[in-house]
Every structure is written in structure tokens, then in C-alpha cells.
Design a protein around this motif. Structure first.
Motif, PDB file in Angstrom:
ATOM      1  N   MET A 188       2.624  19.741  48.296  1.00  0.00           N
ATOM      2  CA  MET A 188       2.529  20.344  49.627  1.00  0.00           C
ATOM      3  C   MET A 188       1.071  20.575  50.015  1.00  0.00           C
ATOM      4  N   GLU A 189       0.257  20.948  48.999  1.00  0.00           N
ATOM      5  CA  GLU A 189      -1.170  21.152  49.275  1.00  0.00           C
ATOM      6  C   GLU A 189      -1.817  19.862  49.775  1.00  0.00           C
ATOM      7  N   ARG A 190      -1.305  18.719  49.301  1.00  0.00           N
ATOM      8  CA  ARG A 190      -1.849  17.430  49.746  1.00  0.00           C
ATOM      9  C   ARG A 190      -1.224  16.962  51.061  1.00  0.00           C
ATOM     10  N   GLY A 191      -0.355  17.804  51.645  1.00  0.00           N
ATOM     11  CA  GLY A 191       0.170  17.494  52.968  1.00  0.00           C
ATOM     12  C   GLY A 191       1.610  17.035  53.002  1.00  0.00           C
ATOM     13  N   ASP A 192       2.273  16.952  51.845  1.00  0.00           N
ATOM     14  CA  ASP A 192       3.666  16.512  51.823  1.00  0.00           C
ATOM     15  C   ASP A 192       4.567  17.741  51.984  1.00  0.00           C
ATOM     16  N   LEU A 193       4.941  18.053  53.223  1.00  0.00           N
ATOM     17  CA  LEU A 193       5.740  19.238  53.507  1.00  0.00           C
ATOM     18  C   LEU A 193       7.230  19.008  53.302  1.00  0.00           C
ATOM     19  N   SER A 194       7.615  17.839  52.823  1.00  0.00           N
ATOM     20  CA  SER A 194       9.032  17.564  52.584  1.00  0.00           C
ATOM     21  C   SER A 194       9.492  18.053  51.215  1.00  0.00           C
ATOM     22  N   GLN A 195       8.590  18.634  50.430  1.00  0.00           N
ATOM     23  CA  GLN A 195       8.930  19.049  49.069  1.00  0.00           C
ATOM     24  C   GLN A 195       9.915  20.221  49.081  1.00  0.00           C
ATOM     25  N   ARG A 196      10.981  20.092  48.287  1.00  0.00           N
ATOM     26  CA  ARG A 196      11.932  21.175  48.068  1.00  0.00           C
ATOM     27  C   ARG A 196      12.308  21.158  46.585  1.00  0.00           C
ATOM     28  N   VAL A 197      12.715  22.305  46.074  1.00  0.00           N
ATOM     29  CA  VAL A 197      13.110  22.391  44.666  1.00  0.00           C
ATOM     30  C   VAL A 197      14.560  22.845  44.597  1.00  0.00           C
ATOM     31  N   GLU A 198      15.237  22.427  43.537  1.00  0.00           N
ATOM     32  CA  GLU A 198      16.642  22.767  43.353  1.00  0.00           C
ATOM     33  C   GLU A 198      16.758  24.172  42.767  1.00  0.00           C
ATOM     34  N   VAL A 199      17.588  24.991  43.372  1.00  0.00           N
ATOM     35  CA  VAL A 199      17.838  26.346  42.877  1.00  0.00           C
ATOM     36  C   VAL A 199      18.924  26.256  41.807  1.00  0.00           C
ATOM     37  N   GLN A 200      18.536  26.482  40.545  1.00  0.00           N
ATOM     38  CA  GLN A 200      19.448  26.288  39.427  1.00  0.00           C
ATOM     39  C   GLN A 200      20.000  27.584  38.851  1.00  0.00           C
ATOM     40  N   SER A 201      19.524  28.722  39.308  1.00  0.00           N
ATOM     41  CA  SER A 201      19.989  30.001  38.766  1.00  0.00           C
ATOM     42  C   SER A 201      19.868  31.063  39.850  1.00  0.00           C
ATOM     43  N   GLU A 202      20.408  32.244  39.537  1.00  0.00           N
ATOM     44  CA  GLU A 202      20.362  33.361  40.473  1.00  0.00           C
ATOM     45  C   GLU A 202      19.424  34.460  39.985  1.00  0.00           C
ATOM     46  N   ASP A 203      18.574  34.148  38.988  1.00  0.00           N
ATOM     47  CA  ASP A 203      17.637  35.138  38.484  1.00  0.00           C
ATOM     48  C   ASP A 203      16.345  35.102  39.284  1.00  0.00           C
ATOM     49  N   GLU A 204      15.272  35.713  38.705  1.00  0.00           N
ATOM     50  CA  GLU A 204      13.999  35.765  39.419  1.00  0.00           C
ATOM     51  C   GLU A 204      13.439  34.377  39.687  1.00  0.00           C
ATOM     52  N   ILE A 205      13.646  33.440  38.736  1.00  0.00           N
ATOM     53  CA  ILE A 205      13.164  32.077  38.956  1.00  0.00           C
ATOM     54  C   ILE A 205      13.929  31.431  40.110  1.00  0.00           C
ATOM     55  N   GLY A 206      15.236  31.679  40.168  1.00  0.00           N
ATOM     56  CA  GLY A 206      16.024  31.159  41.286  1.00  0.00           C
ATOM     57  C   GLY A 206      15.573  31.748  42.611  1.00  0.00           C
ATOM     58  N   GLU A 207      15.265  33.058  42.605  1.00  0.00           N
ATOM     59  CA  GLU A 207      14.765  33.684  43.831  1.00  0.00           C
ATOM     60  C   GLU A 207      13.412  33.086  44.232  1.00  0.00           C
ATOM     61  N   LEU A 208      12.573  32.793  43.221  1.00  0.00           N
ATOM     62  CA  LEU A 208      11.287  32.166  43.518  1.00  0.00           C
ATOM     63  C   LEU A 208      11.481  30.784  44.124  1.00  0.00           C
ATOM     64  N   ALA A 209      12.438  30.024  43.575  1.00  0.00           N
ATOM     65  CA  ALA A 209      12.706  28.694  44.130  1.00  0.00           C
ATOM     66  C   ALA A 209      13.228  28.800  45.562  1.00  0.00           C
ATOM     67  N   SER A 210      14.114  29.768  45.823  1.00  0.00           N
ATOM     68  CA  SER A 210      14.628  29.961  47.180  1.00  0.00           C
ATOM     69  C   SER A 210      13.499  30.359  48.127  1.00  0.00           C
ATOM     70  N   ALA A 211      12.606  31.245  47.647  1.00  0.00           N
ATOM     71  CA  ALA A 211      11.475  31.660  48.481  1.00  0.00           C
ATOM     72  C   ALA A 211      10.551  30.477  48.766  1.00  0.00           C
ATOM     73  N   PHE A 212      10.372  29.611  47.755  1.00  0.00           N
ATOM     74  CA  PHE A 212       9.526  28.425  47.964  1.00  0.00           C
ATOM     75  C   PHE A 212      10.147  27.510  49.014  1.00  0.00           C
ATOM     76  N   ASN A 213      11.450  27.290  48.904  1.00  0.00           N
ATOM     77  CA  ASN A 213      12.108  26.431  49.894  1.00  0.00           C
ATOM     78  C   ASN A 213      12.024  27.036  51.286  1.00  0.00           C
ATOM     79  N   ALA A 214      12.202  28.377  51.373  1.00  0.00           N
ATOM     80  CA  ALA A 214      12.082  29.034  52.676  1.00  0.00           C
ATOM     81  C   ALA A 214      10.664  28.895  53.219  1.00  0.00           C
ATOM     82  N   MET A 215       9.677  29.042  52.321  1.00  0.00           N
ATOM     83  CA  MET A 215       8.286  28.875  52.742  1.00  0.00           C
ATOM     84  C   MET A 215       8.035  27.446  53.220  1.00  0.00           C
TER      85      MET A 215
END
Length: 447
Positions: A187-214
Motif C-alpha cells: 500500500m505504501e508503494r501505491g497499491d490500495l487494492s491490498q486486503r488481508v483475510e481475517v482468520q480469527s476473532e482475537d486481537e490479530i483478527g481485529e487488527l486485520a479488520s482495522a487494516f481492511n477498514a483503513m
């Protein structure tokens, strides 16, 4: 680079904790095992020594002397594997399981006696075990060594299993973090299509959801930025083209500098000036640098002034404009000019999107700490998919609208920023074909 990575530091920290914990447990277990074994041996020795004392006392009582005790002591020494010595009441050795100390006197550096043979209240015999110091017991040393080896081997196996399990779990735990890092770098290089798969409901999953929302927000902001550049260019192009055309015609003598041409040039210049002022005002409001001259003002006066300014547009379009204001409206602590601008923008927007014969209504409701204002119309309404973006700059639900029919798309964005700058909130509800309702709040002035 590897030594500075988060994975390496986490692994190193966990491995150090595991090694220290397992090492401490093994050390304490070895100490406890050795101590307990030593106490067990000592308790067994005390009982054995008491039996020595009873056995020797029985021999003395039977013979009324120590004659014949040497073979008995040698036999006891062979059975127990300990050095046994017996002295008479005067401290002279009368029996030694090793048959070396008989006839000698008890030395001062001997160990304490383990028992006494008493006859009529007088000590006639003193029993010593290992009088010259404890001899090494190979069996005891071998037993303790085997116990310690087993303990440290178990600790080593447990530590190795814990390290391997930690490495495996770290891959599972830190894998999503590395995926997030890779996506963030792209994304820093300009590819705004990046998304990550949310694989859990813990803090890491919340971080992935926040990243996708961002990422969604950045994508939308980038789209808005491009649209804004396009809209600004479009809004500037038309008046600049008109001004340039008129000026070239005047310079070439094609047209005369008549009043109508000058008025047209002035109107185009004012359009440019209004667009630039709106953009500057919006930028200041978003940066929190907009200067507000707040004072207690009657909310009814603000509403009435805004409605009077909008009556001409309402009358020209054949739209009814009315207000429902209670008599007990309190004073509000606002900048009158800025809130008047908010009311003007919302009323103008409502009148623009309401067909002839429709109605625009302003309703005010007092509260404990704020006054709530509603501006509703019976216009065309806004589709639900456009409502989340209606307050963004240059956003138009109907992309076919031009500056002449739909404005620049800055009015609602400015209204939102001005309301929030006063500590209020603004919301919108709409249904296609039935109209739109804008609601915003203003803080009540302190008494």
C-alpha cells in the motif's frame, strides 16, 4: 536484519523465558530430591543406630561385661557397611568394626556418639558410627546421580519441546502480522487494492479488520481526491474559458466592451472567488483553524433570518417554506455568521432538490444541553448507498448534475465541519421519492 525482526525478538524472549524457567525448576527439583533423600537416609540411620544401641546393651546385660563384643561389632559393620566403634565409660576403645582402634582413646575430633549403653544409671558403653568422618557411599552417590541425570534430562526434553512448540505457535501467531506488514508495504508503494483475510476473532483478527477498514477508507479517499481534482478542474474550467473567450474577443476587437459583457465577466469572476473561498473555508475547518466568534444568540432569530434569506428562492420555485419553533427555545452559544451559513446551505440544498408544490419545514426542539434542529423536505430523496458519503467534499449523489443545477458539492461538507466545530453533530435520513431530513445540534449557552 533478521536479528532486529519482531519474530526473532519474540522467539528469543520466549526461549530465554523457557530456558530460565525449566532450569530453575530442574535445579530446585534436584535440590529438593537430594535433601529429601538425605533426610530419609538420616531418619533410617537414626533408627538403625538405635537398634545398634539396643543390641549392644543386650549383649552387655547378658555378659555383664564387654568380653566377646569385638566379633559382634565386626559383624554389624559388615552388614551395614558402616564403621562401628564402641568405647567404655572412660573413653577407651573396646571394639572397632575395622579392628584398628581397639585400645586407643577417643579423639577430640571424632563425630558425636550415636548412642549410650547405660547400666544402673552409669554409661558403661559409648557407640560411634563412622567416628573418623562419614565414608563415601558409592550406592548413595550413584542413586543421587541417576536421579539428577533423570531430572535434567526431563528438563532438557521439556525445554526442547517447549521451544519447538513456541516456534510453531509463533509462525501461526506472527504469520498474520507478517501478512499485514507485506500488505502495508505494498500500500505504501501505491497499491490500495491490498486486503488481508481475517482468520480469527482475537486481537490479530481485529487488527486485520482495522487494516481492511483503513484500506477501504484510503481507497475511498483516493477516489474522492481524484474526483475532487477533476471537479475543481471542471468548476474552474468553465468560468476561466468564458473569461478568456471574452477577453480575447475584446482584445481582437471582435466585440465592444459593453456593460453586458463586463457584467458577465464579473459574474464569472465571482463564481471563481466563491469556489476558492469555499475551498479555503473547508480546509480551515478540517484543520481546526477556523476562527469562531461565539456568543449567546437566540436560536429562533438565527432560524428566522436564514428563512427570510431563502424565501425568494422558495417563492421562485413554488415551494412552501415554514417553521415550527417553540416559544421556550433557549439561547445557543454559537458564531451567528457560521451557523447562519449552515442553515443557508441546508435550506438551499432542500429547495434545490424539492419540486414545485413541495414543502420545506424547519423544526426546533430544546434539550438540556443542546438545541436540535430539523430541516426536512418533500423532494426526490437520496438513495441509501449515497448517504454515508453525502457530507464529503464535491460528492454528488446525481453525478449528472452540473454547477448550475447541483452546486459544487461543498455546501454539505462545509455545514458538517461548521457544526462539529461548535461541538455539535449532524445527521441525514432520506427515502427516495419521499424526501430528506437533515438534523443537527447546537450547544445551549450557559446561564
Amino acid at each position: 536484519m533478521m536479528f532486529h525482526s519482531f519474530r526473532f525478538r519474540v522467539l528469543a524472549a520466549l526461549i530465554i523465558v523457557i530456558v530460565v524457567a525449566v532450569g530453575v525448576v530442574a535445579f530446585l527439583a534436584s535440590r529438593a530430591t537430594t535433601g529429601e533423600f538425605q533426610r530419609y537416609v538420616e531418619r533410617g540411620g537414626m533408627m538403625r543406630h538405635q537398634r545398634f544401641e539396643v543390641f549392644l546393651a543386650g549383649h552387655y546385660m547378658r555378659t555383664r561385661s564387654w568380653s566377646g563384643v569385638q566379633p559382634l561389632v565386626e559383624q554389624i559393620g559388615q552388614i551395614t557397611g558402616e564403621r562401628i566403634a564402641v568405647a567404655d565409660g572412660e573413653g577407651r576403645i573396646i571394639a572397632d568394626s575395622a579392628n584398628r582402634l581397639v585400645g586407643q582413646t577417643v579423639a577430640r575430633d571424632w563425630a558425636e556418639p550415636v548412642g549410650f549403653v547405660v547400666d544402673r544409671g552409669v554409661a558403661v558403653g559409648i557407640v560411634y558410627v563412622n567416628p573418623l568422618g562419614p565414608a563415601d557411599d558409592p550406592q548413595r552417590a550413584a542413586f543421587l546421580a541417576s536421579i539428577n541425570r533423570a531430572l535434567f534430562l526431563a528438563a532438557g526434553v521439556a525445554g526442547l519441546a517447549a521451544v519447538l512448540l513456541t516456534v510453531g505457535l509463533s509462525r501461526r501467531i506472527l504469520g498474520p502480522v507478517e501478512t499485514l506488514t507485506t500488505a502495508a508495504r505494498r500500500m505504501e508503494r501505491g497499491d490500495l487494492s491490498q486486503r488481508v483475510e481475517v482468520q480469527s476473532e482475537d486481537e490479530i483478527g481485529e487488527l486485520a479488520s482495522a487494516f481492511n477498514a483503513m484500506a477501504d477508507g484510503l481507497t475511498r479517499l483516493e477516489e474522492l481526491r481524484r474526483n475532487m481534482v477533476s471537479d475543481v478542474a471542471h468548476e474552474l474550467r468553465t468560468p476561466l474559458s468564458n473569461i478568456r473567450g471574452y477577453l480575447e474577443a475584446l482584445r481582437d476587437g471582435v466585440v465592444e466592451p459593453k456593460r453586458e459583457i463586463i457584467d458577465s465577466l464579473y459574474e464569472e469572476a465571482m463564481l471563481l472567488n466563491r469556489l476558492v473561498n469555499d475551498l479555503q473555508e473547508l480546509a480551515l475547518a478540517e484543520a481546526g483553524q477556523l476562527r469562531l466568534e461565539r456568543r449567546p444568540v437566540a436560536a429562533a432569530d438565527l432560524i428566522n433570518r436564514a428563512m427570510e434569506a431563502a424565501r425568494a428562492q422558495a417563492g421562485a420555485n413554488g415551494i412552501a417554506l415554514r417553521a415550527d419553533l417553540p416559544a421556550d427555545l433557549p439561547l445557543v452559544n454559537v458564531d451567528p455568521q457560521r451557523i447562519g451559513q449552515v442553515l443557508g446551505n441546508l435550506l438551499s440544498n432542500a429547495l434545490t432538490h424539492t419540486p414545485p408544490g413541495g414543502e420545506v419545514v424547519v423544526v426546533a426542539r430544546p434539550g438540556e444541553s443542546e438545541v436540535e434542529l430539523d430541516i426536512s423536505d418533500t423532494g426526490e430523496g437520496i438513495p441509501a448507498e449515497h448517504l454515508p458519503y453525502i457530507f464529503e467534499r464535491f460528492y454528488r449523489a446525481d453525478r449528472s448534475r452540473s454547477r448550475a443545477t447541483g452546486g459544487t458539492g461543498l455546501g454539505l461538507a462545509i455545514a458538517k465541519q461548521l457544526v462539529e466545530a461548535h461541538g455539535g453533530r449532524i445527521e441525514v435520513e432520506s427515502e427516495v421519492g419521499r424526501g430528506t431530513l437533515f438534523t443537527f445540534t447546537l450547544p445551549v449557552a450557559e446561564a
